[in-house]
Scaffold this active site. Structure first.
Site, PDB file in Angstrom:
ATOM      1  N   ASP A 163      -6.267  -2.863  11.062  1.00  0.00           N
ATOM      2  CA  ASP A 163      -5.067  -2.029  11.164  1.00  0.00           C
ATOM      3  C   ASP A 163      -4.917  -1.594  12.621  1.00  0.00           C
ATOM      4  O   ASP A 163      -5.855  -1.712  13.430  1.00  0.00           O
ATOM      5  CB  ASP A 163      -5.233  -0.809  10.244  1.00  0.00           C
ATOM      6  CG  ASP A 163      -3.911  -0.128   9.909  1.00  0.00           C
ATOM      7  OD1 ASP A 163      -2.848  -0.590  10.370  1.00  0.00           O
ATOM      8  OD2 ASP A 163      -3.952   0.882   9.174  1.00  0.00           O
ATOM      9  N   CYS A 170       0.822  -1.210   0.000  1.00  0.00           N
ATOM     10  CA  CYS A 170       0.000   0.000   0.000  1.00  0.00           C
ATOM     11  C   CYS A 170       0.857   1.261   0.000  1.00  0.00           C
ATOM     12  O   CYS A 170       1.992   1.247   0.472  1.00  0.00           O
ATOM     13  CB  CYS A 170      -0.891  -0.035   1.243  1.00  0.00           C
ATOM     14  SG  CYS A 170      -2.403   0.904   1.040  1.00  0.00           S
TER      15      CYS A 170
END
Ligand SMILES: O=C(O)c1ccccc1NCC(=O)[C@H](O)[C@H](O)COP(=O)(O)O
Length: 209
Positions: A130, A6
């Site tokens: 996350d 990412c």
């Protein structure tokens, strides 16, 4: 296992990272992020990628209109909602973008918050867990409490994110069994500038899993 890298900002790194083994690349569409990319930058990074690579736009509290315009103009195959989007918002987005993978990211700091992920199951394709950070939404380099996730088995595929690096990935995967992993700062030289040696090391280590 899916592996998403990412925070890609440089078009020339996008194909290189896909060739090293990434199954998905993430592009940060959050203007406050140091990894923010414009639609033109996403288009340039996505253009050389083969069809089988998932191209994910990462948004936080954007409007449905902003998300759908970006998806359509950038040829994205999925969206990752990294803000405070509700299950209802995910449902509405699904109506507008029926063929796009919807990933809901949740920043989890305790078991109670982990349980709230169940509220999204009917409205998203994939969950992403996350780490929580008081000031930053993502790309923090902070790890989650992996012990808390040992028994986590949602009825949707899920990604583990948060502070993963080539050095800790095997330890993480020896404890928990996500369907995918997501890395950003752990394979960077500086925000948005991926370190291809670290990415290569990551995939070399993942071969033993
Ligand atoms: O990366 C960012 O700057 C970011 C900013 C705002 C929302 C989300 C963001 N990143 C989302 C990601 O998917 C990261 O890969 C994820 O947070 C893990 O990051 P890291 O702990 O650095 O591996």
């Amino acid at each position: 296992m899916r592996v998403k890298i990412c925070g890609i900002t440089q078009p020339q790194q996008s194909l290189a990272i896909a060739n090293l083994g990434a199954t998905a690349l993430g592009f940060i569409c959050v203007p406050t992020s140091p990894r923010y990319v414009t639609i033109e930058q996403i288009q340039a990074a996505v253009a050389p990628l083969p069809d089988h690579i998932d191209k994910i736009g990462v948004f936080a509290n954007s409007s449905i209109l902003q998300i759908s315009e970006t998806v359509q103009t950038s040829n994205l195959t999925g969206v990752q909602l990294h803000g405070d989007e509700t299950p209802e918002f995910c449902d509405q987005l699904r109506q507008i973008l029926p063929n796009i993978e919807i990933i809901k990211a949740l920043r989890v700091r305790n078991l109670q918050q982990l349980e709230t992920t169940a509220n999204y199951i009917d409205y998203v394709d994939t969950l992403l867990l996350d780490a929580y950070h008081p000031q930053q939404l993502g790309g923090t380099g902070k790890t989650l409490d992996w012990e808390m996730l040992q028994a986590y088995k949602p009825s949707r595929p899920w990604f583990l994110a948060g502070g993963l690096t080539p050095d800790n990935i095997l330890t993480a995967l020896s404890q928990i069994h996500p369907d995918g992993i997501d890395l950003s700062s752990g394979v960077e030289r500086s925000p948005g500038d991926k370190d291809l040696d670290k990415v290569e090391l990551l995939f070399a280590r993942l071969k033993s899993v």
